[in-house]
Enzyme design. Structure first.
Site, PDB file in Angstrom:
ATOM      1  N   ASN A   1      -1.638  -0.456  -6.138  1.00 20.43           N
ATOM      2  CA  ASN A   1      -2.240   0.868  -6.315  1.00 20.43           C
ATOM      3  C   ASN A   1      -3.076   0.830  -7.590  1.00 20.43           C
ATOM      4  O   ASN A   1      -2.551   0.513  -8.666  1.00 20.43           O
ATOM      5  CB  ASN A   1      -1.158   1.952  -6.410  1.00 20.43           C
ATOM      6  CG  ASN A   1      -1.741   3.357  -6.496  1.00 20.43           C
ATOM      7  OD1 ASN A   1      -2.434   3.691  -7.454  1.00 20.43           O
ATOM      8  ND2 ASN A   1      -1.441   4.170  -5.496  1.00 20.43           N
TER       9      ASN A   1
ATOM     10  N   SER B   1       4.263   8.341   1.506  1.00 20.11           N
ATOM     11  CA  SER B   1       3.453   7.615   0.538  1.00 20.11           C
ATOM     12  C   SER B   1       4.207   7.439  -0.780  1.00 20.11           C
ATOM     13  O   SER B   1       4.190   6.367  -1.392  1.00 20.11           O
ATOM     14  CB  SER B   1       2.145   8.361   0.295  1.00 20.11           C
ATOM     15  OG  SER B   1       1.325   7.613  -0.578  1.00 20.11           O
TER      16      SER B   1
ATOM     17  N   THR C   1      -3.275   3.934  -1.505  1.00 26.47           N
ATOM     18  CA  THR C   1      -3.688   5.118  -2.257  1.00 26.47           C
ATOM     19  C   THR C   1      -2.702   6.228  -1.936  1.00 26.47           C
ATOM     20  O   THR C   1      -2.282   6.396  -0.786  1.00 26.47           O
ATOM     21  CB  THR C   1      -5.148   5.515  -1.976  1.00 26.47           C
ATOM     22  OG1 THR C   1      -5.478   6.648  -2.791  1.00 26.47           O
ATOM     23  CG2 THR C   1      -5.409   5.853  -0.513  1.00 26.47           C
ATOM     24  N   GLU C   2      -2.309   6.961  -2.976  1.00 31.88           N
ATOM     25  CA  GLU C   2      -1.149   7.848  -2.832  1.00 31.88           C
ATOM     26  C   GLU C   2      -1.386   9.020  -1.885  1.00 31.88           C
ATOM     27  O   GLU C   2      -0.446   9.661  -1.447  1.00 31.88           O
ATOM     28  CB  GLU C   2      -0.644   8.335  -4.198  1.00 31.88           C
ATOM     29  CG  GLU C   2      -1.677   9.000  -5.090  1.00 31.88           C
ATOM     30  CD  GLU C   2      -2.300   8.023  -6.080  1.00 31.88           C
ATOM     31  OE1 GLU C   2      -2.561   6.860  -5.708  1.00 31.88           O
ATOM     32  OE2 GLU C   2      -2.565   8.436  -7.224  1.00 31.88           O
ATOM     33  N   ASN C   3      -2.668   9.291  -1.543  1.00 27.68           N
ATOM     34  CA  ASN C   3      -2.918  10.364  -0.586  1.00 27.68           C
ATOM     35  C   ASN C   3      -2.766   9.899   0.859  1.00 27.68           C
ATOM     36  O   ASN C   3      -3.146  10.625   1.773  1.00 27.68           O
ATOM     37  CB  ASN C   3      -4.295  10.990  -0.824  1.00 27.68           C
ATOM     38  CG  ASN C   3      -5.412   9.973  -0.794  1.00 27.68           C
ATOM     39  OD1 ASN C   3      -5.324   8.927  -1.421  1.00 27.68           O
ATOM     40  ND2 ASN C   3      -6.457  10.267  -0.054  1.00 27.68           N
TER      41      ASN C   3
END
Lengths: 230, 236
Positions: free
Chosen positions: A30, A95, A53-55
């Site tokens: 990340n 996530s 990606t955290e979304n």
């Protein structure tokens, strides 16, 4: 000292290149918003890295051509991304289960300050009129086993960012493993910062003068040699 | 017979009352249910508590709802926006309350709210200002912070496809908070780009099962937030 001759040390792309060399083939990574995103441009061709990606996307690629952008396909910096073969989507709780559950290998973030015991401050100056905003940084550094930091060695005003103790509000305690700056590479050890590599044109004493915490010097201190085209 | 399809956005949001707590899906513009938010502005209900990752962009969607003075409190992880001052100006004047929550803690609090879990321990925020005043407990040699769940009266969600029973699929990263918010709200209202008959979505690809969804409105061509912002639109 060479302050009169302008900028010393590595450029930001060179720092990103140097950080990229430490990502092991097959890792899930990340990258934080801003300079850390540059790391993806410099990963050696013979290594496969999967970006998270955290979304809610695993396996995204570079920004697409404008005609291929989709406002529903963005990264955590809210910029359009493309998909690589084998990509997947998932909701936010999954996530962050990936993040907090230790399923990622590296996160690379920016910093306002890092302390010699691995504390990180990168979300707030604590100024009374600042709008506080934390995003996913606290979750990433709490859950990802290898937390790497890319930062300028000093602030725009010349103040050290590698600290004996952070003065800004913390993002987490004791999480940073390695720091890449324009001055060198620094491991965070039980004894504090250890400089393992130094940028061309600098001496260790010059780096020490710009570092708030004492430095342990590696027995194998190396000069960073970046490719000539970066 | 079960009929979740609404004839208009006005009907879809008719039950939202003054003082409601509303989860709004979306991460930035991806997944933002912009037509439902704009209908909420038209309706004019105020004193709302909004749960979203952000605090809106430009002067449309969530930012416009905040700008209209309808939001008393926002629960989010990242209220800063490079292209909107609406939240920040209200916040500096003390006219809107902010509960800042790390993004993963926000997601898990919502998930827990939908899953019947009242609270949980997490390593996130330990030793930081965001853990101040919270219970810390050592479990298996490591310290964790106690966080309580989040529930809501209403969830507003944008989906790609909905069937008449409320089964949903999403478009790419627009999924983000939709599935967990649909679980955590008493009433979940969905705007879907396409509504189909039950049976037309393969059960293997359903992301949100229909029991989490109460009302559906078909919006075939939803507005794109960044386009509105580029065109200088401010809502209403």
């Amino acid at each position: 000292m060479s302050e009169s001759s302008g900028k010393t040390g590595l450029s930001r792309p060179q720092v990103a290149w140097r950080a990229a060399q430490d990502l092991v083939d097959g890792s899930v990574v990340n990258l934080g918003i801003g300079i850390p995103e540059m790391v993806a441009d410099f990963v050696p061709d013979d290594r496969q890295i999967i970006y998270h990606t955290e979304n809610g996307v695993l396996g995204f690629g570079p920004r697409p051509a404008p005609e291929d952008e989709d406002p529903d396909l963005i990264n955590a910096g809210k910029k359009p991304v493309s998909l690589l073969p084998g990509a997947s989507f998932f909701h936010h709780a999954d996530s962050f289960a990936m993040i907090r559950g230790g399923h990622l290998d590296y996160c690379i973030l920016g910093a306002m300050q890092v302390s010699e015991d691995g504390n990180l401050a990168n979300w707030s100056t604590g100024a009374p009129d600042a709008i506080p905003a934390v995003g996913g940084a606290m979750d990433l550094v709490a859950g990802v086993p290898n937390v790497f930091i890319i930062t300028d060695h000093v602030t725009r005003k010349g103040q050290p960012k590698l600290m004996k103790a952070c003065t800004y509000p913390l993002t987490a305690v004791g999480v940073v493993k390695r720091v890449f700056t324009d001055y060198g590479v620094f491991d965070v050890t039980e004894k504090g910062f250890r400089i393992t590599e130094i940028a061309p044109g600098l001496t260790v004493s010059e780096v020490e003068a710009k570092t708030d915490a004492p430095l342990e010097i590696s027995d194998h201190l190396k000069l960073i040699e970046t490719p000539s085209n970066i | 017979m079960i009929d979740k399809i609404c004839p208009s956005v006005e009907v879809a949001i008719a039950g939202i009352k003054e003082g409601a707590t509303i989860m709004v899906g979306g991460f930035g513009e991806a997944g933002s249910p912009i037509e439902l938010i704009h209908a909420l502005i038209d309706k004019g209900v105020g004193d709302l508590t909004i749960i979203n990752n952000n605090a809106g962009n430009g002067a449309v969607g969530l930012a416009a709802l905040i700008g209209a003075g309808q939001v008393r409190k926002i629960v989010c992880s990242y209220p800063r926006s490079s292209n909107s001052k609406i939240f920040s100006e209200l916040y500096r004047r003390g006219e809107i309350e902010l509960e800042l929550v790390p993004q993963g803690t926000l997601a898990e609090r919502i998930r827990a709210g939908g899953a019947g879990i009242p609270a949980f321990y997490t390593p996130t925020s330990l030793g930081t200002p965001l853990a101040e005043g919270k219970e810390v407990r050592e479990i298996k040699g490591r310290n964790y912070v106690l966080e309580y769940n989040l529930t809501a009266d209403i969830a507003l969600i944008r989906a790609e496809k909905a069937d008449t029973l409320g089964n949903l699929t999403y478009n790419k990263a627009a999924r983000n908070f939709g599935p967990i918010m649909a679980m955590a709200a008493t009433t979940t209202i969905v705007q879907a780009r396409e509504v189909v008959q039950a049976g037309e979505i393969n059960p293997e690809v359903v992301v949100t099962p229909g029991l989490f969804v109460d009302q559906i409105i078909e919006i075939t061509n939803p507005a794109i937030e960044s386009q509105l912002i580029n065109e200088g639109v401010s809502y209403p």
